[in-house]
Design a protein around this motif. Sequence first.
Motif, mmCIF file in Angstrom:
data_model
loop_
_atom_site.group_PDB
_atom_site.id
_atom_site.type_symbol
_atom_site.label_atom_id
_atom_site.label_comp_id
_atom_site.label_asym_id
_atom_site.label_seq_id
_atom_site.Cartn_x
_atom_site.Cartn_y
_atom_site.Cartn_z
ATOM 1 N N LEU A 114 -21.135 -14.232 -2.901
ATOM 2 C CA LEU A 114 -20.685 -12.886 -3.234
ATOM 3 C C LEU A 114 -19.281 -12.739 -2.676
ATOM 4 C CD1 LEU A 114 -21.341 -10.039 -4.368
ATOM 5 C CD2 LEU A 114 -22.129 -9.434 -2.066
ATOM 6 N N LEU A 115 -18.324 -12.469 -3.558
ATOM 7 C CA LEU A 115 -16.911 -12.470 -3.186
ATOM 8 C C LEU A 115 -16.339 -11.059 -3.266
ATOM 9 C CD1 LEU A 115 -15.787 -15.596 -5.243
ATOM 10 C CD2 LEU A 115 -16.656 -15.525 -2.881
ATOM 11 N N ARG A 116 -15.658 -10.656 -2.221
ATOM 12 C CA ARG A 116 -14.972 -9.362 -2.196
ATOM 13 C C ARG A 116 -13.507 -9.588 -2.560
ATOM 14 N NH1 ARG A 116 -16.723 -6.307 2.696
ATOM 15 N NH2 ARG A 116 -18.515 -6.042 1.301
ATOM 16 N N LEU A 117 -12.989 -8.758 -3.442
ATOM 17 C CA LEU A 117 -11.638 -8.937 -3.973
ATOM 18 C C LEU A 117 -10.646 -8.053 -3.238
ATOM 19 C CD1 LEU A 117 -12.637 -8.800 -7.749
ATOM 20 C CD2 LEU A 117 -12.491 -10.812 -6.279
ATOM 21 N N PRO A 118 -9.508 -8.610 -2.829
ATOM 22 C CA PRO A 118 -8.487 -7.780 -2.181
ATOM 23 C C PRO A 118 -7.871 -6.820 -3.189
ATOM 24 C CG PRO A 118 -7.638 -9.984 -2.596
ATOM 25 C CD PRO A 118 -9.093 -10.015 -2.956
ATOM 26 N N SER A 119 -7.590 -5.607 -2.763
ATOM 27 C CA SER A 119 -7.027 -4.618 -3.675
ATOM 28 C C SER A 119 -6.286 -3.567 -2.880
ATOM 29 C CB SER A 119 -8.138 -3.957 -4.501
ATOM 30 O OG SER A 119 -7.621 -2.886 -5.275
ATOM 31 N N ARG A 125 -16.242 1.745 -2.964
ATOM 32 C CA ARG A 125 -16.954 0.483 -2.763
ATOM 33 C C ARG A 125 -16.029 -0.660 -3.160
ATOM 34 N NH1 ARG A 125 -22.651 -0.342 -5.653
ATOM 35 N NH2 ARG A 125 -23.238 1.112 -4.005
ATOM 36 N N PRO A 126 -15.826 -1.651 -2.305
ATOM 37 C CA PRO A 126 -14.940 -2.776 -2.661
ATOM 38 C C PRO A 126 -15.444 -3.493 -3.904
ATOM 39 C CG PRO A 126 -15.518 -2.807 -0.320
ATOM 40 C CD PRO A 126 -16.399 -1.790 -0.961
ATOM 41 N N HIS A 127 -14.522 -4.016 -4.673
ATOM 42 C CA HIS A 127 -14.897 -4.767 -5.863
ATOM 43 C C HIS A 127 -15.446 -6.135 -5.469
ATOM 44 C CE1 HIS A 127 -11.649 -2.242 -8.123
ATOM 45 N NE2 HIS A 127 -12.747 -1.572 -7.919
ATOM 46 N N GLU A 128 -16.532 -6.520 -6.103
ATOM 47 C CA GLU A 128 -17.179 -7.791 -5.773
ATOM 48 C C GLU A 128 -17.620 -8.502 -7.045
ATOM 49 O OE1 GLU A 128 -20.334 -6.457 -3.265
ATOM 50 O OE2 GLU A 128 -19.102 -6.415 -1.453
ATOM 51 N N VAL A 129 -17.599 -9.833 -6.976
ATOM 52 C CA VAL A 129 -18.116 -10.666 -8.067
ATOM 53 C C VAL A 129 -18.941 -11.793 -7.453
ATOM 54 C CG1 VAL A 129 -16.239 -10.182 -9.688
ATOM 55 C CG2 VAL A 129 -16.037 -12.113 -8.100
ATOM 56 N N GLU A 130 -19.655 -12.508 -8.315
ATOM 57 C CA GLU A 130 -20.436 -13.643 -7.857
ATOM 58 C C GLU A 130 -19.935 -14.927 -8.502
ATOM 59 O OE1 GLU A 130 -24.675 -11.645 -6.593
ATOM 60 O OE2 GLU A 130 -24.532 -12.477 -8.608
ATOM 61 N N CYS A 131 -20.064 -16.015 -7.756
ATOM 62 C CA CYS A 131 -19.622 -17.336 -8.180
ATOM 63 C C CYS A 131 -20.705 -18.316 -7.740
ATOM 64 C CB CYS A 131 -18.283 -17.647 -7.515
ATOM 65 S SG CYS A 131 -17.584 -19.269 -7.877
ATOM 66 N N VAL A 132 -21.025 -19.289 -8.599
ATOM 67 C CA VAL A 132 -22.159 -20.182 -8.322
ATOM 68 C C VAL A 132 -21.726 -21.640 -8.419
ATOM 69 C CG1 VAL A 132 -24.441 -20.923 -9.131
ATOM 70 C CG2 VAL A 132 -23.838 -18.493 -9.176
ATOM 71 N N TYR A 133 -22.157 -22.432 -7.435
ATOM 72 C CA TYR A 133 -21.919 -23.876 -7.440
ATOM 73 C C TYR A 133 -23.241 -24.595 -7.648
ATOM 74 C CZ TYR A 133 -20.975 -28.606 -5.783
ATOM 75 O OH TYR A 133 -20.882 -29.965 -5.684
ATOM 76 N N ILE A 134 -23.266 -25.510 -8.647
ATOM 77 C CA ILE A 134 -24.484 -26.230 -9.017
ATOM 78 C C ILE A 134 -24.246 -27.723 -8.820
ATOM 79 C CG2 ILE A 134 -26.189 -26.623 -10.839
ATOM 80 C CD1 ILE A 134 -24.952 -24.039 -12.185
ATOM 81 N N PRO A 135 -24.793 -28.304 -7.752
ATOM 82 C CA PRO A 135 -24.619 -29.745 -7.529
ATOM 83 C C PRO A 135 -25.600 -30.564 -8.354
ATOM 84 C CG PRO A 135 -25.871 -28.790 -5.727
ATOM 85 C CD PRO A 135 -25.535 -27.656 -6.667
#
Length: 407
Positions: A114-119, A125-135
């Motif tokens: 879960l990543l919080r974006l600088p702004s 509420r801070p803007h957030e997105v999700e990023c997934v790593y699949i090994p």
Amino acid sequence: MAVQPQPTTGVQARGVLVEKTPLETYVPPAKPSLVGLSRAELADCIGQAGVPENQRKMRVQQLWHWIYVRGVRTFGEMTNVSKALRVELEKHFTIDRPEVVAEQISEDGTRKWLLRLPSGHAAERPHEVECVYIPETDRGTLCVSSQVGCTLNCSFCHTGTQRLVRNLTAGEIAGQVMIARDRLGDWIDRETPNGNRLVTNIVMMGMGEPLYNFDAVRDALAIVSDNEGIAISRRRITLSTSGVVPNIVRAGEEIGSMLAISLHAVRDDLRNELVPLNRKYPIAELLEACRNYPGLSNARRITFEYVMLKGVNDSLDDAKWLVKLLKGIPAKINLIPFNPWPGSSYQCSDWDQIEKFSEYIFNAGYSSPVRTPRGRDILAACGQLKSETEKLSARERQALRAMAMTD
């Protein structure tokens, strides 16, 4: 000021909302990050910092190397850049990427951040997105987001239930790749027996519709694929779209990545329900754009994604129509067992039905792999991403694990 229309505002077709309007616009922080800038934009920035024009090309190359090859987090680490310039850059800029505020690791090794974006916008509420790593044994795939929320509202997708807050910048998109390398220790100095990278493939299949944030996605992927930087080949980058027809050919011309189409149905009436954007760009128009995709060949096939929904789109008649629809298009059909999420009204197709569906397509001459669900226990699988900060209850998590085990 950020623009804040009503959440239901958007483009409608036949009375159905097919595209949402962003609730906000991006406001840069007081000290903007250099991550995501092109070389020309970097040259302008260091010009503002007092670098003479005849030195800018050399300095840009130095910065580019430190940021995208070495992955440094501060200007102070750039040892071949003069101390005076480092101090001046520090006054005006950063090399920040998104901040990791939570990490979940699945039982199968999948990681979700879960990543919080600088702004510079003082949002409640801070803007957030999700990023997934699949090994995997032969690769490591990073699933990258392009929007906070999503423009679309596909009925089977958890992300589609979220509002569209805003588009990500090129720096916020490229920054997700950098975050993955940070967390995995995957920069140039990583010590391994064979030197292989951990992040080898990028899929633009995270939160958002990439072709509704075209310019930022294009600019970010240019950085990701740059041979003197992050250096992930365009052949290992796949952009997935739900069917924004006007931008498909443009993506082939300006981005040049592999293409994936979220198809999911073979009839317009059903796709109108599953992917409401189909009301604006129906199947025939979508497939015509695919046939015209630049560079299309047997070596550069289009992947058609097809989520398997029990009793909805998984009959053998659907398989037969799918083969007919794709005739003449170099294609691979990626079958995706539906991944459950709280509140969904769909169920995953029975496994024997998925196998019958796959076998028919394979016998018709198309590759038809069934995607192995990854990260279901942490809501990191296809269609499950949603960045709202409220946490699932223990009961909801237990129910999800039980559903994953029975599929």
